[in-house]
Motif scaffolding. Structure first.
Motif, PDB file in Angstrom:
ATOM      1  N   TRP A 184      79.578  -9.946-118.368  1.00  0.00           N
ATOM      2  CA  TRP A 184      80.644  -9.658-117.639  1.00  0.00           C
ATOM      3  C   TRP A 184      81.947  -9.056-118.262  1.00  0.00           C
ATOM      4  O   TRP A 184      82.506  -7.960-117.683  1.00  0.00           O
ATOM      5  N   LEU A 185      82.081  -9.299-119.744  1.00  0.00           N
ATOM      6  CA  LEU A 185      83.186  -8.675-120.187  1.00  0.00           C
ATOM      7  C   LEU A 185      82.957  -7.252-120.369  1.00  0.00           C
ATOM      8  O   LEU A 185      83.725  -6.335-120.368  1.00  0.00           O
ATOM      9  N   ALA A 186      81.749  -6.846-120.779  1.00  0.00           N
ATOM     10  CA  ALA A 186      81.429  -5.496-121.193  1.00  0.00           C
ATOM     11  C   ALA A 186      81.285  -4.825-119.883  1.00  0.00           C
ATOM     12  O   ALA A 186      81.557  -3.624-119.719  1.00  0.00           O
ATOM     13  N   ALA A 187      80.932  -5.391-118.636  1.00  0.00           N
ATOM     14  CA  ALA A 187      80.937  -4.865-117.212  1.00  0.00           C
ATOM     15  C   ALA A 187      82.475  -4.407-117.148  1.00  0.00           C
ATOM     16  O   ALA A 187      82.454  -3.418-116.475  1.00  0.00           O
ATOM     17  N   GLY A 188      83.216  -5.126-117.219  1.00  0.00           N
ATOM     18  CA  GLY A 188      84.632  -4.808-116.850  1.00  0.00           C
ATOM     19  C   GLY A 188      85.147  -3.664-117.832  1.00  0.00           C
ATOM     20  O   GLY A 188      85.781  -2.885-117.138  1.00  0.00           O
ATOM     21  N   ILE A 189      84.887  -3.781-119.045  1.00  0.00           N
ATOM     22  CA  ILE A 189      85.199  -2.405-119.840  1.00  0.00           C
ATOM     23  C   ILE A 189      84.470  -1.216-119.289  1.00  0.00           C
ATOM     24  O   ILE A 189      85.333  -0.098-119.429  1.00  0.00           O
ATOM     25  N   ALA A 190      83.356  -1.229-119.006  1.00  0.00           N
ATOM     26  CA  ALA A 190      82.629  -0.130-118.477  1.00  0.00           C
ATOM     27  C   ALA A 190      83.428   0.473-117.200  1.00  0.00           C
ATOM     28  O   ALA A 190      83.544   1.675-117.056  1.00  0.00           O
ATOM     29  N   VAL A 191      83.572  -0.504-116.382  1.00  0.00           N
ATOM     30  CA  VAL A 191      84.280  -0.119-115.051  1.00  0.00           C
ATOM     31  C   VAL A 191      85.769   0.569-115.545  1.00  0.00           C
ATOM     32  O   VAL A 191      86.255   1.554-114.789  1.00  0.00           O
ATOM     33  N   ALA A 192      86.424  -0.032-116.554  1.00  0.00           N
ATOM     34  CA  ALA A 192      87.701   0.601-116.868  1.00  0.00           C
ATOM     35  C   ALA A 192      87.587   1.911-117.441  1.00  0.00           C
ATOM     36  O   ALA A 192      88.339   3.007-117.178  1.00  0.00           O
ATOM     37  N   SER A 198      76.146 -16.540-109.298  1.00  0.00           N
ATOM     38  CA  SER A 198      76.734 -17.867-109.387  1.00  0.00           C
ATOM     39  C   SER A 198      76.252 -18.563-108.174  1.00  0.00           C
ATOM     40  O   SER A 198      75.843 -19.853-108.420  1.00  0.00           O
ATOM     41  N   ARG A 199      76.146 -18.249-107.247  1.00  0.00           N
ATOM     42  CA  ARG A 199      75.286 -19.025-106.106  1.00  0.00           C
ATOM     43  C   ARG A 199      73.959 -19.342-106.302  1.00  0.00           C
ATOM     44  O   ARG A 199      73.578 -20.503-105.945  1.00  0.00           O
ATOM     45  N   ARG A 200      73.117 -18.485-106.934  1.00  0.00           N
ATOM     46  CA  ARG A 200      71.688 -18.829-107.250  1.00  0.00           C
ATOM     47  C   ARG A 200      71.684 -19.983-108.098  1.00  0.00           C
ATOM     48  O   ARG A 200      70.857 -20.727-108.360  1.00  0.00           O
ATOM     49  N   ARG A 201      72.431 -19.698-109.304  1.00  0.00           N
ATOM     50  CA  ARG A 201      72.456 -20.673-110.467  1.00  0.00           C
ATOM     51  C   ARG A 201      73.439 -21.895-110.344  1.00  0.00           C
ATOM     52  O   ARG A 201      72.953 -22.612-111.314  1.00  0.00           O
ATOM     53  N   GLY A 202      74.126 -21.892-109.627  1.00  0.00           N
ATOM     54  CA  GLY A 202      74.993 -22.860-109.125  1.00  0.00           C
ATOM     55  C   GLY A 202      75.802 -23.064-110.235  1.00  0.00           C
ATOM     56  O   GLY A 202      76.307 -24.258-110.643  1.00  0.00           O
ATOM     57  N   VAL A 203      76.555 -22.215-110.856  1.00  0.00           N
ATOM     58  CA  VAL A 203      77.486 -22.300-111.786  1.00  0.00           C
ATOM     59  C   VAL A 203      78.919 -21.549-111.249  1.00  0.00           C
ATOM     60  O   VAL A 203      78.921 -21.101-110.281  1.00  0.00           O
ATOM     61  N   ARG A 204      80.099 -22.028-112.118  1.00  0.00           N
ATOM     62  CA  ARG A 204      81.254 -21.611-111.545  1.00  0.00           C
ATOM     63  C   ARG A 204      81.314 -19.951-111.856  1.00  0.00           C
ATOM     64  O   ARG A 204      80.889 -19.523-113.018  1.00  0.00           O
ATOM     65  N   TRP A 205      82.060 -19.357-110.960  1.00  0.00           N
ATOM     66  CA  TRP A 205      82.101 -18.071-111.156  1.00  0.00           C
ATOM     67  C   TRP A 205      83.651 -17.488-111.612  1.00  0.00           C
ATOM     68  O   TRP A 205      83.925 -16.419-112.005  1.00  0.00           O
ATOM     69  N   MET A 206      84.492 -18.460-111.804  1.00  0.00           N
ATOM     70  CA  MET A 206      85.968 -18.113-112.392  1.00  0.00           C
ATOM     71  C   MET A 206      86.085 -17.567-113.635  1.00  0.00           C
ATOM     72  O   MET A 206      86.374 -16.515-113.948  1.00  0.00           O
ATOM     73  N   PRO A 207      85.187 -18.388-114.709  1.00  0.00           N
ATOM     74  CA  PRO A 207      85.312 -17.829-115.894  1.00  0.00           C
ATOM     75  C   PRO A 207      84.628 -16.595-116.098  1.00  0.00           C
ATOM     76  O   PRO A 207      85.298 -15.569-116.908  1.00  0.00           O
ATOM     77  N   ALA A 208      83.547 -15.957-115.609  1.00  0.00           N
ATOM     78  CA  ALA A 208      83.068 -14.776-115.562  1.00  0.00           C
ATOM     79  C   ALA A 208      84.068 -13.663-114.744  1.00  0.00           C
ATOM     80  O   ALA A 208      83.992 -12.555-115.294  1.00  0.00           O
ATOM     81  N   LEU A 209      84.538 -13.956-113.567  1.00  0.00           N
ATOM     82  CA  LEU A 209      85.528 -13.238-113.167  1.00  0.00           C
ATOM     83  C   LEU A 209      86.719 -12.859-113.998  1.00  0.00           C
ATOM     84  O   LEU A 209      87.311 -11.743-114.207  1.00  0.00           O
ATOM     85  N   PHE A 210      86.956 -13.789-114.733  1.00  0.00           N
ATOM     86  CA  PHE A 210      88.221 -13.455-115.837  1.00  0.00           C
ATOM     87  C   PHE A 210      87.896 -12.757-116.907  1.00  0.00           C
ATOM     88  O   PHE A 210      88.585 -11.626-117.084  1.00  0.00           O
TER      89      PHE A 210
END
Length: 504
Positions: free
Chosen positions: A171-179, A203-215
C-alpha cells in the motif's frame, strides 16, 4: 587467446539457469524490440505536437534561470518539464531524440508491468500477450498523439505500477506511485480509485482492518507531493498552477458539437485499433448478461471488478475538462488491454486471430505515422526560419497563438512567461467555439504580469500573429491590437500567419 565473444559466452554460462532461460529473460527483449519498432516514426519529425514545443521551450527557460510556477508557468505538474530540462542539460536542446528514446522506455516499462499483472492472473501466455498487445495498441491513435513525448506517455508507468502494487497489497508503494503519476499529469491521480477499491475489497475478504493500509496509501501519496510543492517549487505557485488555476480552462462550457465530435472520433479510432481485444470482451459481457455458461477453456481465475473500476476511473479522467484530445485516450489503454486479455484467457477464443488483427491494425497506424502530412510543421518551420533570420539570440519574440514550438524551432527567447494566447484569453484548442474567450477571461492578473514583463524587458523584436481565424485574433483583443498598431509593422505573411517587426 580468448576473444570477447568467448568471454561473453563464458560469463553467460556462469549465470543461473533461471536467469538465462527464465520467463522475463525471454519476454523482455521481445517487448523491447517491439517497443522500438512501433515508435520508430517518432524520430522522423522534429516536433509532433504543441505540447512537445511547450515543454521544450519551458525547458530552455528553466535552463536559463527561470523559476517554475513563477517566471515559467503551465497548468501541468513539474516532473516532465524537469525531465526535459535534464535531457537538454545533458544532450543539448536542439533535438528531442533523448525524450523520444525515454518515451520508448516508458512504453516498455508499462508493457512489462502489464505483463506482470496479466501473468499473475491468467498465466505466462497471457502475460506475454498483454505486454505485446499494449505496445501494438499504444500507436492506435493519431500519430501526433502517440508518437510524441508528452505527459500521458510518461504518466503510464507510474499508473500501472500503482495498480500492481495495490494488487500485491504493497500500500505504501501504491500511494507513492499514485503521487508520481499525479505529478506527471493531474488526471493520473484517477488511479487512486481502483487502489482504494482493492484495499477495501481485500479488507472485506480477509477480515482485517483497513485503516492502517489506508494511512500508508495516503502517506505515500502526500509525501512526494508535499516535497515537490513545499521544497522544490513555490507552494503558492504550485497550488495555483497545478490545482486551483485551471477552473476556467477545464470548464463545462464550450463548443458542444466540436467536443462531441472529438470524443466520438477518438473513441472510434481507439475502438478500431483495439477491436481484437474489444470483441472478446464484448462477447464475454454478452454471455454473462444472457446468463449463459461461458465457453471456458478452464475455470475463470479471479475477478476483473478492479479492472473495470480502473477503466471507469480512466474514462472519468479522459472526460475531465471536456477537451477529449487524442493523447488523453492513452490512459484508457492499460485497463482495456488487461480486460481484453482476461476475456481471451478465460474463453475458448484463440490468441491467433487477436494477435493477427492487432498486428495488422498497428501496422496500419505505423504506416500512417510514417506518411503523416507535415503541412503545419512545414509552415511553422518556415516562420521560425524567418524569425531567426530577422533577430539575434539576444532578441525576444512574442508568438500570439497556440503553437509554442515556434519559439523552440526559432531558438529565440519568449518575451513573456505565457507561451500561448490561451493564458491571456482562456482559449483552448479543444473548445474553439467557446464564448468565454477574451481579455477578461484570462488567468488571474495575467495581463498585469504581461505588461510588467514588456515594460521591464522591452518590447519583443518580433511578434508572430498565429491566431488565424481563432476567436482571439488581434482585432478581438484590444491590447494586442493596440500593441501591433502602435509599435509594429508587417514584414511577412505565411498563409494565415503574419510576422510583425518592431518599428525603428
Amino acid at each position: 587467446m580468448p576473444t570477447t565473444t568467448h568471454r561473453l559466452a563464458a560469463l553467460t554460462e556462469r549465470l543461473p539457469a533461471r536467469v538465462r532461460t527464465g520467463y522475463w529473460t525471454r519476454v523482455v527483449p521481445v517487448l523491447a524490440l517491439l517497443a522500438v519498432i512501433t515508435h520508430i516514426p517518432s524520430f522522423l519529425r522534429p516536433v509532433w505536437s504543441p505540447d512537445e514545443g511547450f515543454l521544450a521551450t519551458q525547458a530552455r527557460m528553466l535552463a536559463d534561470g527561470g523559476v517554475l510556477y513563477d517566471t515559467v508557468v503551465d497548468r501541468k505538474p513539474p516532473l516532465l518539464p524537469w525531465l526535459y530540462e535534464a535531457c537538454f542539460t545533458v544532450f543539448g536542446s536542439l533535438s528531442l531524440w533523448p525524450l523520444r528514446s525515454l518515451a520508448i522506455v516508458a512504453h516498455l516499462v508499462t508493457a512489462i508491468l502489464l505483463a506482470s499483472i496479466a501473468r499473475g492472473r491468467w498465466g505466462n501466455r497471457a502475460g506475454a500477450a498483454a505486454g505485446a498487445l499494449y505496445l501494438l495498441l499504444s500507436i492506435g491513435l493519431s500519430p501526433e498523439d502517440t508518437q510524441a513525448a508528452t505527459f500521458e506517455v510518461f504518466m503510464l508507468p507510474a499508473m500501472v505500477a500503482a495498480f500492481r502494487y495495490a494488487e500485491r497489497r504493497r500500500w505504501l508503494a501504491a500511494g507513492i506511485a499514485v503521487a508520481l503519476c499525479s505529478l506527471t499529469k493531474q488526471t493520473g491521480g484517477a488511479v487512486m480509485l481502483p487502489v482504494l477499491w482493492m484495499l477495501f475489497q481485500d479488507s472485506r475478504r480477509r477480515g482485517v482492518r483497513w485503516m492502517p493500509a489506508l494511512f500508508k496509501i495516503w502517506f505515500g501519496f502526500a509525501l512526494p507531493i508535499a516535497l515537490v510543492a513545499v521544497i522544490l517549487t513555490k507552494p503558492k505557485g504550485f497550488l495555483f498552477w497545478v490545482v486551483t488555476g485551471s477552473g476556467d480552462y477545464a470548464s463545462f462550457g464550450g463548443a458542444w458539437v466540436q467536443m462531441a465530435g472529438r470524443a466520438l472520433g477518438n473513441s472510434a479510432i481507439l475502438l478500431g485499433a483495439g477491436l481484437g481485444l474489444v470483441l472478446p470482451l464484448g462477447q464475454r459481457l454478452w454471455l454473462k448478461y444472457r446468463h449463459r455458461p461461458l465457453p471456458a477453456a478452464g475455470e475463470e481465475r479471479g475477478s476483473t471488478a478492479d479492472l473495470w473500476v480502473w477503466l471507469l476511473s480512466s474514462v472519468v479522467a479522459v472526460s475531465v475538462g471536456f477537451h477529449f484530445f487524442g493523447h488523453y485516450y492513452l490512459q484508457l489503454m492499460p485497463p482495456l488491454v488487461l480486460l481484453g486479455v482476461g476475456a481471451v484467457s478465460t474463453s475458448a477464443i484463440r490468441w491467433k486471430p487477436v494477435m493477427i488483427y492487432s498486428t495488422a491494425a498497428a501496422t496500419a497506424f505505423w504506416v500512417l505515422a510514417v506518411a503523416w502530412p507535415g503541412e503545419r510543421l512545414d509552415r511553422t518551420t518556415e516562420v521560425a526560419t524567418a524569425v531567426a533570420a530577422q533577430t539575434t539570440p539576444k532578441d525576444t519574440v512574442l508568438v500570439w497563438g497556440m503553437h509554442p514550438e515556434l519559439y523552440w524551432l526559432a531558438d529565440r527567447r519568449p518575451a513573456t512567461r505565457y507561451l500561448t494566447a490561451g493564458f491571456l484569453t482562456n482559449f483552448s484548442g479543444g473548445k474553439d467555439g467557446s464564448q468565454n474567450v477574451g481579455e477578461k477571461y484570462s488567468v488571474t492578473d495575467a495581463w498585469q504580469t504581461f505588461d510588467a514583463e514588456l515594460l521591464a524587458n522591452g518590447l519583443p523584436e518580433i511578434v508572430v500573429d498565429d491566431s488565424g481565424p481563432a476567436p482571439y485574433q488581434p482585432f478581438l483583443v484590444p491590447r494586442i491590437e493596440n500593441l501591433l498598431d502602435t509599435h509594429y509593422e508587417m514584414v511577412g505573411v505565411f498563409t494565415d500567419t503574419v510576422v510583425y517587426r518592431l518599428k525603428r
